[in-house]
Design an enzyme around this catalytic site. Structure first.
Site, PDB file in Angstrom:
ATOM      1  N   GLU A 108      -5.191  -4.457  -9.415  1.00  0.00           N
ATOM      2  CA  GLU A 108      -5.242  -4.722  -7.942  1.00  0.00           C
ATOM      3  C   GLU A 108      -6.352  -4.745  -7.301  1.00  0.00           C
ATOM      4  O   GLU A 108      -6.863  -5.459  -6.389  1.00  0.00           O
ATOM      5  CB  GLU A 108      -4.345  -3.721  -7.163  1.00  0.00           C
ATOM      6  CG  GLU A 108      -2.889  -3.945  -7.602  1.00  0.00           C
ATOM      7  CD  GLU A 108      -1.971  -2.787  -6.844  1.00  0.00           C
ATOM      8  OE1 GLU A 108      -0.692  -2.963  -6.902  1.00  0.00           O
ATOM      9  OE2 GLU A 108      -2.400  -1.841  -6.680  1.00  0.00           O
ATOM     10  N   ALA A 152       0.634  -1.112   0.121  1.00  0.00           N
ATOM     11  CA  ALA A 152       0.072  -0.001   0.029  1.00  0.00           C
ATOM     12  C   ALA A 152       0.849   1.234  -0.140  1.00  0.00           C
ATOM     13  O   ALA A 152       1.989   1.151   0.355  1.00  0.00           O
ATOM     14  CB  ALA A 152      -0.937   0.031   1.192  1.00  0.00           C
ATOM     15  N   LYS A 206       4.011   3.856   5.930  1.00  0.00           N
ATOM     16  CA  LYS A 206       2.841   3.680   5.492  1.00  0.00           C
ATOM     17  C   LYS A 206       1.347   4.062   5.961  1.00  0.00           C
ATOM     18  O   LYS A 206       0.416   4.360   5.419  1.00  0.00           O
ATOM     19  CB  LYS A 206       2.161   2.553   4.510  1.00  0.00           C
ATOM     20  CG  LYS A 206       3.662   2.035   3.518  1.00  0.00           C
ATOM     21  CD  LYS A 206       3.654   2.834   2.418  1.00  0.00           C
ATOM     22  CE  LYS A 206       4.869   2.627   1.514  1.00  0.00           C
ATOM     23  NZ  LYS A 206       4.785   1.412   0.704  1.00  0.00           N
TER      24      LYS A 206
HETATM   25  C1  5RP Z   1       1.113  -0.390  -6.939  1.00  0.00           C
HETATM   26  C2  5RP Z   1       0.721  -0.434  -5.347  1.00  0.00           C
HETATM   27  C3  5RP Z   1       1.880  -0.556  -4.508  1.00  0.00           C
HETATM   28  O1  5RP Z   1       1.140  -1.651  -3.564  1.00  0.00           O
HETATM   29  C4  5RP Z   1       2.089   0.509  -3.625  1.00  0.00           C
HETATM   30  O2  5RP Z   1       2.661   1.381  -4.474  1.00  0.00           O
HETATM   31  C5  5RP Z   1       3.414   0.339  -2.550  1.00  0.00           C
HETATM   32  O3  5RP Z   1       4.456  -0.001  -3.142  1.00  0.00           O
HETATM   33  P1  5RP Z   1       5.777  -0.545  -2.547  1.00  0.00           P
HETATM   34  O4  5RP Z   1       5.616  -2.009  -1.864  1.00  0.00           O
HETATM   35  O5  5RP Z   1       6.823  -0.567  -3.436  1.00  0.00           O
HETATM   36  O6  5RP Z   1       5.980   0.577  -1.424  1.00  0.00           O
HETATM   37  O7  5RP Z   1      -0.402  -0.018  -5.185  1.00  0.00           O
HETATM   38  O8  5RP Z   1       0.067  -0.119  -7.597  1.00  0.00           O
END
Ligand code: 5RP
Length: 234
Positions: free
Chosen positions: A106, A86, A124
């Site tokens: 997704e 996320a 996050k």
């Molecule tokens: C891709 C997403 C990813 O889950 C989100 O951007 C998180 O990425 P990361 O794990 O590289 O921080 O939604 O569309």
């Protein structure tokens, strides 16, 4: 622990739930990649029969390289769960996703799953969604009209000076998703009522889907300095 260690710890924590006979959705992004790598090792080592459904070409390529048993969502339309990262998650398990541009697939995969596990590092976690610009996937046809409608709608909802930009690639071309659509990133600073905004966006002609994932995430596995904290939505 640095951010990557926390992501990896969360992903490896999620591995415990991978078991024989399951059908599992695979998210997109760096945290999802750690899960894919760890899941591939477990499946091979324990000779498990597990089917995986990827949410993007990037995820497909990694999982295929690792020899995982891959199917499309059309072949396997009901999944036991999906594991995904996320961009932001709040205490009501609402998420912003789509930083990697895979939001539409997704969301389709997530909503075809009995539950979704969000794996992430603790950067996050937010009190209020919206510091991360909200991705909104739109139809290429009529894109300027859709932008105008979104701007008017945001003004109506009281968002002050929202900034809206069409996502571009590193070489300045419009970013186009795997489903062939551009993305607007809405810099709103804070989204006080995500359900209301999602409702308005979903009712805007030209909007295909948004990066707001509400009522979708059931479990959060979050990497922190004190280890992985796992919580479940009540
Ligand atoms: C891709 C997403 C990813 O889950 C989100 O951007 C998180 O990425 P990361 O794990 O590289 O921080 O939604 O569309």
């Amino acid at each position: 622990m640095n951010v990557e260690d926390k992501k990896k710890a969360a992903a490896e924590h999620a591995i415990k739930i991978v078991a024989n006979g399951l059908k599992i959705g695979l998210g997109t992004g760096s945290t999802a990649n750690y899960f894919i790598e760890a899941a591939a090792v477990k499946v091979k080592r324990e000779k498990l029969d597990v089917v995986f459904v990827p949410t993007s070409a990037q995820t497909y390529a990694l999982a295929q390289k690792l020899g995982m048993n891959l199917k499309t969502l059309d072949e396997v339309p009901f999944l036991d769960f999906t594991v995904d990262g996320a961009d932001e998650v709040d205490s009501s398990y609402r998420m912003i996703k789509g930083g990697g541009g895979a939001l539409l697939r997704e969301k389709i995969v997530a909503s075809s799953s009995r539950f979704v596990i969000c794996i992430c590092d603790d950067s996050k976690k937010v009190d209020v969604l919206g510091k991360f610009p909200l991705p909104v996937e739109v139809s290429r046809w009529g894109v300027n009209a859709t932008a105008w409608k979104i701007e008017r709608m945001l003004a109506h909802l009281g968002y002050e000076k929202p900034r809206m930009r069409i996502r571009a690639t590193a070489d300045g071309k419009p970013f186009i998703t795997e489903s062939g659509n551009p993305i607007f990133d809405l810099d709103l600073k804070a989204i006080p009522d995500p359900e209301k905004l999602e409702g308005y966006l979903a009712n805007t002609a030209g909007v295909i889907d948004t990066g707001l994932f509400i009522g979708i995430c059931g479990i959060i596995m979050m990497g922190t300095d004190n280890g992985v904290v796992e919580t479940a939505r009540k």
